[in-house]
Design a protein around this motif. Structure first.
Motif, PDB file in Angstrom:
ATOM      1  N   THR A  64       0.835  -1.206   0.000  1.00 52.97           N
ATOM      2  CA  THR A  64       0.000   0.000   0.000  1.00 52.97           C
ATOM      3  C   THR A  64       0.868   1.253   0.000  1.00 52.97           C
ATOM      4  O   THR A  64       0.610   2.214  -0.733  1.00 52.97           O
ATOM      5  N   PHE A  65       1.907   1.263   0.832  1.00 54.50           N
ATOM      6  CA  PHE A  65       2.772   2.441   0.901  1.00 54.50           C
ATOM      7  C   PHE A  65       3.546   2.630  -0.404  1.00 54.50           C
ATOM      8  O   PHE A  65       3.798   3.757  -0.828  1.00 54.50           O
ATOM      9  N   CYS A  66       3.912   1.527  -1.024  1.00 54.33           N
ATOM     10  CA  CYS A  66       4.580   1.623  -2.335  1.00 54.33           C
ATOM     11  C   CYS A  66       3.637   2.319  -3.314  1.00 54.33           C
ATOM     12  O   CYS A  66       4.036   3.260  -4.000  1.00 54.33           O
ATOM     13  N   GLU A  67       2.405   1.872  -3.331  1.00 56.12           N
ATOM     14  CA  GLU A  67       1.399   2.446  -4.240  1.00 56.12           C
ATOM     15  C   GLU A  67       1.189   3.930  -3.961  1.00 56.12           C
ATOM     16  O   GLU A  67       1.158   4.757  -4.862  1.00 56.12           O
ATOM     17  N   ASN A  68       1.074   4.272  -2.673  1.00 57.15           N
ATOM     18  CA  ASN A  68       0.840   5.667  -2.284  1.00 57.15           C
ATOM     19  C   ASN A  68       1.969   6.585  -2.719  1.00 57.15           C
ATOM     20  O   ASN A  68       1.766   7.775  -2.951  1.00 57.15           O
ATOM     21  N   GLY A  69       3.171   6.026  -2.803  1.00 59.14           N
ATOM     22  CA  GLY A  69       4.342   6.837  -3.144  1.00 59.14           C
ATOM     23  C   GLY A  69       4.274   7.462  -4.524  1.00 59.14           C
ATOM     24  O   GLY A  69       5.026   8.388  -4.821  1.00 59.14           O
ATOM     25  N   PHE A  70       3.368   6.992  -5.370  1.00 65.07           N
ATOM     26  CA  PHE A  70       3.281   7.526  -6.733  1.00 65.07           C
ATOM     27  C   PHE A  70       2.230   8.613  -6.865  1.00 65.07           C
ATOM     28  O   PHE A  70       2.041   9.162  -7.954  1.00 65.07           O
ATOM     29  N   ASN A  71       1.542   8.905  -5.770  1.00 60.24           N
ATOM     30  CA  ASN A  71       0.544   9.984  -5.772  1.00 60.24           C
ATOM     31  C   ASN A  71      -0.462   9.862  -6.907  1.00 60.24           C
ATOM     32  O   ASN A  71      -0.736  10.826  -7.621  1.00 60.24           O
ATOM     33  N   GLY A  72      -0.969   8.674  -7.095  1.00 62.62           N
ATOM     34  CA  GLY A  72      -2.072   8.498  -8.037  1.00 62.62           C
ATOM     35  C   GLY A  72      -1.664   8.091  -9.436  1.00 62.62           C
ATOM     36  O   GLY A  72      -2.495   7.803 -10.270  1.00 62.62           O
ATOM     37  N   ARG A  73      -0.344   8.077  -9.697  1.00 57.71           N
ATOM     38  CA  ARG A  73       0.041   7.720 -11.072  1.00 57.71           C
ATOM     39  C   ARG A  73       1.033   6.554 -11.021  1.00 57.71           C
ATOM     40  O   ARG A  73       2.146   6.640 -11.497  1.00 57.71           O
ATOM     41  N   SER A  74       0.545   5.479 -10.433  1.00 59.17           N
ATOM     42  CA  SER A  74       1.428   4.360 -10.192  1.00 59.17           C
ATOM     43  C   SER A  74       1.465   3.407 -11.379  1.00 59.17           C
ATOM     44  O   SER A  74       0.434   3.068 -11.957  1.00 59.17           O
ATOM     45  N   PRO A  75       2.673   2.968 -11.721  1.00 57.27           N
ATOM     46  CA  PRO A  75       2.807   1.936 -12.760  1.00 57.27           C
ATOM     47  C   PRO A  75       2.743   0.529 -12.182  1.00 57.27           C
ATOM     48  O   PRO A  75       2.899  -0.454 -12.897  1.00 57.27           O
ATOM     49  N   LEU A  76       2.508   0.454 -10.890  1.00 60.51           N
ATOM     50  CA  LEU A  76       2.568  -0.852 -10.214  1.00 60.51           C
ATOM     51  C   LEU A  76       1.246  -1.235  -9.566  1.00 60.51           C
ATOM     52  O   LEU A  76       1.212  -2.117  -8.711  1.00 60.51           O
ATOM     53  N   THR A  77       0.193  -0.547  -9.967  1.00 56.96           N
ATOM     54  CA  THR A  77      -1.083  -0.762  -9.286  1.00 56.96           C
ATOM     55  C   THR A  77      -1.506  -2.221  -9.285  1.00 56.96           C
ATOM     56  O   THR A  77      -1.921  -2.764  -8.249  1.00 56.96           O
ATOM     57  N   GLN A  78      -1.367  -2.860 -10.418  1.00 57.19           N
ATOM     58  CA  GLN A  78      -1.822  -4.254 -10.502  1.00 57.19           C
ATOM     59  C   GLN A  78      -1.026  -5.134  -9.534  1.00 57.19           C
ATOM     60  O   GLN A  78      -1.596  -5.939  -8.797  1.00 57.19           O
ATOM     61  N   GLN A  79       0.277  -4.944  -9.538  1.00 54.86           N
ATOM     62  CA  GLN A  79       1.131  -5.776  -8.686  1.00 54.86           C
ATOM     63  C   GLN A  79       0.904  -5.465  -7.208  1.00 54.86           C
ATOM     64  O   GLN A  79       0.851  -6.364  -6.366  1.00 54.86           O
ATOM     65  N   ASN A  80       0.777  -4.173  -6.876  1.00 54.09           N
ATOM     66  CA  ASN A  80       0.558  -3.796  -5.483  1.00 54.09           C
ATOM     67  C   ASN A  80      -0.778  -4.302  -4.969  1.00 54.09           C
ATOM     68  O   ASN A  80      -0.894  -4.780  -3.840  1.00 54.09           O
ATOM     69  N   ASN A  81      -1.792  -4.202  -5.796  1.00 51.00           N
ATOM     70  CA  ASN A  81      -3.103  -4.707  -5.380  1.00 51.00           C
ATOM     71  C   ASN A  81      -3.061  -6.204  -5.162  1.00 51.00           C
ATOM     72  O   ASN A  81      -3.608  -6.723  -4.188  1.00 51.00           O
ATOM     73  N   ALA A  82      -2.395  -6.903  -6.074  1.00 51.88           N
ATOM     74  CA  ALA A  82      -2.302  -8.360  -5.950  1.00 51.88           C
ATOM     75  C   ALA A  82      -1.579  -8.734  -4.661  1.00 51.88           C
ATOM     76  O   ALA A  82      -2.013  -9.613  -3.921  1.00 51.88           O
ATOM     77  N   MET A  83      -0.498  -8.053  -4.387  1.00 48.89           N
ATOM     78  CA  MET A  83       0.290  -8.315  -3.174  1.00 48.89           C
ATOM     79  C   MET A  83      -0.558  -8.067  -1.943  1.00 48.89           C
ATOM     80  O   MET A  83      -0.648  -8.891  -1.039  1.00 48.89           O
ATOM     81  N   ARG A  84      -1.191  -6.906  -1.929  1.00 48.33           N
ATOM     82  CA  ARG A  84      -1.995  -6.507  -0.782  1.00 48.33           C
ATOM     83  C   ARG A  84      -3.132  -7.503  -0.560  1.00 48.33           C
ATOM     84  O   ARG A  84      -3.405  -7.912   0.557  1.00 48.33           O
ATOM     85  N   ASP A  85      -3.783  -7.924  -1.626  1.00 46.88           N
ATOM     86  CA  ASP A  85      -4.938  -8.807  -1.485  1.00 46.88           C
ATOM     87  C   ASP A  85      -4.546 -10.187  -0.964  1.00 46.88           C
ATOM     88  O   ASP A  85      -5.208 -10.734  -0.084  1.00 46.88           O
ATOM     89  N   VAL A  86      -3.475 -10.753  -1.485  1.00 44.09           N
ATOM     90  CA  VAL A  86      -3.112 -12.102  -0.992  1.00 44.09           C
ATOM     91  C   VAL A  86      -2.555 -11.998   0.421  1.00 44.09           C
ATOM     92  O   VAL A  86      -2.747 -12.903   1.233  1.00 44.09           O
ATOM     93  N   ALA A  87      -1.867 -10.910   0.731  1.00 47.02           N
ATOM     94  CA  ALA A  87      -1.351 -10.749   2.091  1.00 47.02           C
ATOM     95  C   ALA A  87      -2.498 -10.627   3.084  1.00 47.02           C
ATOM     96  O   ALA A  87      -2.444 -11.191   4.186  1.00 47.02           O
ATOM     97  N   ALA A  88      -3.537  -9.924   2.714  1.00 51.72           N
ATOM     98  CA  ALA A  88      -4.685  -9.766   3.607  1.00 51.72           C
ATOM     99  C   ALA A  88      -5.362 -11.120   3.863  1.00 51.72           C
ATOM    100  O   ALA A  88      -5.807 -11.402   4.977  1.00 51.72           O
ATOM    101  N   ILE A  89      -5.406 -11.946   2.831  1.00 46.91           N
ATOM    102  CA  ILE A  89      -5.981 -13.282   2.994  1.00 46.91           C
ATOM    103  C   ILE A  89      -5.118 -14.110   3.943  1.00 46.91           C
ATOM    104  O   ILE A  89      -5.612 -14.796   4.835  1.00 46.91           O
ATOM    105  N   THR A  90      -3.805 -14.017   3.760  1.00 45.92           N
ATOM    106  CA  THR A  90      -2.869 -14.753   4.617  1.00 45.92           C
ATOM    107  C   THR A  90      -3.029 -14.332   6.073  1.00 45.92           C
ATOM    108  O   THR A  90      -3.061 -15.181   6.977  1.00 45.92           O
ATOM    109  N   ALA A  91      -3.154 -13.040   6.314  1.00 48.95           N
ATOM    110  CA  ALA A  91      -3.328 -12.545   7.680  1.00 48.95           C
ATOM    111  C   ALA A  91      -4.616 -13.080   8.278  1.00 48.95           C
ATOM    112  O   ALA A  91      -4.658 -13.465   9.452  1.00 48.95           O
ATOM    113  N   ALA A  92      -5.657 -13.130   7.483  1.00 51.53           N
ATOM    114  CA  ALA A  92      -6.947 -13.613   7.977  1.00 51.53           C
ATOM    115  C   ALA A  92      -6.887 -15.101   8.323  1.00 51.53           C
ATOM    116  O   ALA A  92      -7.528 -15.560   9.273  1.00 51.53           O
ATOM    117  N   ILE A  93      -6.111 -15.851   7.569  1.00 50.99           N
ATOM    118  CA  ILE A  93      -5.956 -17.272   7.883  1.00 50.99           C
ATOM    119  C   ILE A  93      -5.185 -17.434   9.191  1.00 50.99           C
ATOM    120  O   ILE A  93      -5.528 -18.257  10.037  1.00 50.99           O
TER     121      ILE A  93
END
Lengths: 508, 171
Positions: free
Chosen positions: B137-166
């Motif tokens: 999330t912080f990586c994504e925020n660092g681009f101030n809305g014009r991130s070239p990594l949105t897909q990768q950051n979202n994917a990372m964040r989403d699977v990490a959130a699932i892992t935490a929930a498990i």
């Protein structure tokens, strides 16, 4: 523990990184509990019974024999937890550098039938009573937290008592149980084996599910080996906490050199792992605190050990300073990023205290709703620690007094939300209620120990304590400031404030 | 004879039809994947991620957690590869910062979560997974809305959130 002239601190440590893992028992020694020398790890996986991990446990000093460490070993790839023991290799080494784990009788305790072998850990310091040594091991069955009791005549063969010493429904796993007596009168500590009419007992558990601890005060019925909390002591998340902030996996010990019980606690980092990797360390121990029973009998009091005062350097004092709403006055002349401050506030009247809503049971939520910038009646008043010059950053530690139908409610808050311009941090609004009778006194005291990334606060002489980790960007080193403030309609008087620059201790 | 053969054949075909229209026979284990995933923020992603790994069908909850850590590793690798590619064509401080954050995920969070699930200390798996989600999330925020990594950051964040929930389910 203290043995042969030295205090020993053992702590779970990862020698390979700034996260939990590869855990060993690191070891440091000290003569004064303030300056420390790090030694080589005392305990690390080396035997079949701890091959997969050497987790936490406790030391016991056996009269005539010396120290024994009991600890949890992970014995297989299926997370099976067993209790093991280790003794010093050479008692004549004052540092007790090396420890050995005899094969004989090791592991001393394994989970028997009916005991959850993957949630079975953290053996306590033993106490000697009725011809037996006794220890507790933390565990759980589904959502019920359990402290199993084991007895031994020779510290080698241990037998589980038929009943756990105590359990509580709905609390989850009980980690790091701590069970010890406190004197009903005075501030002196007691050896863990003391029992009798003049003592109460304390049972503390660290709760895995919420990452905070709670304790109860109660009676240890030695004839049946059961502990029953007083009916004023809540078992579980509504109960009393040593600390309403970042403070976990704590452990107390009896210091026979000064007849006091001392509490150690662990505070992890609130920044990111990226930060931890860059700075090369993660996790601290709180300043050791002396523990005793409050004269009212309903809670414990904690206070930083007196040896800490040896670090006090330049002193700045203020007295009889009146603060009206909106005032904030700087305490100048001390190193505000590394300081000790003790202050007593007084107020003339409580009539204008804001109303308390009985639904406000969660102190942290209440602090979040009513921060230091929200004006009040009597309060908020307190100190602004690690403050930047123009208050872009500050960590306020403050009281707010409320009026309920037949009493007053006092909230102590240590609010990290404004602590740093950096957004990538965990910034909670820690808080706890303070049990003081304002009908007899119109004063409240506060002490805070400020050390760069930690603010450790003691409210009302140690009744309600909060440790918070903060990481300012501006309020750093000589750019950090300390203020006293009042944001309530009722004027507050700083009766007396003493603050000191603190010298640096020799630490790891 | 002919009747028996016909009956048998009929029966056989009936059997086939019934069996192919029923869900998979491993009911017990699939129920575990589903019930575990129901207690995570993203049921579909959770089920899909787990089922893509062999061994998920017979894993216990801890085992499912360990599989999710492997999924986290894979998403982290995707992000790191993309960062490297971008650093060649369009370097920036935000990108450098992201490299540092993903380094923390790979060097800190993932090993921590792995060991924590393996050894039976789930709160540190939750801790590591939560930090990984934050780093993304912080990586994504660092681009101030014009991130070239949105897909990768979202994917990372989403699977990490699932892992935490498990991990939370093991507490």
């Amino acid at each position: 523990m203290h043995y042969n002239g030295y205090y020993h601190l053992f702590y779970q440590y990862n020698p390979k990184g700034s996260v939990w893992g590869n855990i060993v028992w690191a070891h440091s020694v000290s003569k004064d509990l303030i300056n420390w020398k790090a030694l080589e790890p005392a305990i690390y996986p080396s035997k079949p019974f701890d091959k997969f991990g050497c987790w936490s446990g406790s030391a016991t000093i056996i009269p005539g024999k010396g120290p024994v460490i009991l600890y949890t070993g992970i014995v297989d790839a299926n997370k099976t937890q067993v209790q093991c023991y280790a003794v010093p290799e050479d008692l004549s080494d004052p540092f007790l550098t090396k420890w050995i784990k005899p094969d004989e009788y090791n592991p001393i305790v394994v989970a028997g039938p009916g005991v959850n072998r993957t949630d079975f850990r953290d053996p306590t310091t033993a106490w000697f009573e009725d011809g037996h040594w006794k220890i507790l091991v933390g565990s759980r069955r589904k959502h019920r937290g359990i402290a199993y009791l084991y007895r031994s005549r020779d510290f080698k063969k241990w037998i589980r008592a038929k009943h756990p010493i105590h359990t509580a429904a709905g609390t989850g796993m009980w980690e790091c149980p701590d069970f010890y007596p406190v004197s009903m009168k005075g501030t002196m500590g007691l050896d863990t084996s003391v029992v009798g009419n003049h003592v109460k007992h304390v049972l503390k558990n660290s709760l895995d599910e919420t990452r905070f601890e709670y304790y109860t005060l109660g009676t240890y019925f030695t004839n049946i080996d059961r502990y029953i909390p007083d009916n004023t002591s809540v078992d579980g998340w509504g109960g009393l906490r040593y600390d309403y902030g970042n403070f976990y996996a704590s452990k107390s010990f009896f210091d026979p050199t000064m007849n006091r019980r001392i509490l150690w606690g662990w505070a992890n980092e609130s920044d990111t792992k990226e930060d931890d990797i860059h700075k090369g360390w993660a996790g601290i121990q709180a300043i050791p605190r002396t523990l005793w029973l409050d004269p009212g009998g309903r809670q414990l009091i904690q206070w930083p050990i007196e040896e800490l005062n040896s670090l006090r350097d330049k002193e700045v004092e203020m007295s009889n300073l009146k603060l009206v709403k909106g005032d904030y006055v700087e305490v100048k002349g001390i190193t505000a990023a590394q300081a000790d401050v003790e202050v007593t506030f007084s107020f003339s009247s409580l009539n204008e205290a804001e109303a308390f809503d009985l639904s406000w049971v969660n102190a942290e939520d209440l602090c979040g709703k009513k921060g230091s910038n929200i004006q009040g009646g009597v309060g908020p008043f307190g100190i602004l620690t690690l403050a930047s010059k123009n208050l872009e950053e500050f960590t306020p530690v403050f009281f707010r007094i409320f009026k309920a139908s037949n009493k007053h409610v006092v909230l102590l808050c240590s609010d990290a939300r404004s602590s740093s311009l950096k957004s990538e941090l965990y910034k909670p609004s820690f808080a706890g209620f303070v049990d003081v009778d304002l009908s007899t006194t119109k004063k409240l005291s506060l002490r805070s120990l400020i050390d760069h990334s930690v603010v450790e606060s003691f409210g009302a002489g140690g009744k309600t304590n909060i440790l918070s980790r903060v990481y300012p960007e501006l309020a750093v080193a000589d750019q950090a400031h300390l203020f006293v403030f009042n944001n309530g309609t009722v004027p507050i008087v700083v009766e007396n404030l003493r603050s000191w620059s603190m010298k640096s201790a020799v630490i790891n | 004879m002919t009747n028996l053969k016909t009956t048998t054949t009929l029966f056989f075909f009936l059997f086939l039809i019934v069996m192919t229209s029923l869900p998979s026979i491993t009911l017990c284990d699939e129920k575990l994947i589903e019930s575990t995933c129901r207690q995570t923020p993203n049921f579909n992603l959770c089920v899909q991620s787990l089922k893509s790994f062999p061994g998920s069908a017979t894993a216990d909850v801890r085992g499912l957690g360990l599989i999710m850590v492997k999924v986290m590793q894979s998403k982290a690798n995707d992000a790191i590869n993309k960062i490297r590619e971008l650093q060649r064509s369009a370097p920036s401080p935000a990108l450098t910062s992201c490299a540092s954050k993903y380094n923390a995920i790979v060097v800190g969070d993932i090993p921590e979560a792995n060991e924590a699930f393996s050894k039976g200390m789930p709160k540190f798996a939750e801790n590591g997974a939560n930090d990984a989600a934050n780093e993304a999330t912080f990586c994504e925020n660092g681009f101030n809305g014009r991130s070239p990594l949105t897909q990768q950051n979202n994917a990372m964040r989403d699977v990490a959130a699932i892992t935490a929930a498990i991990a939370r389910q093991l507490l």
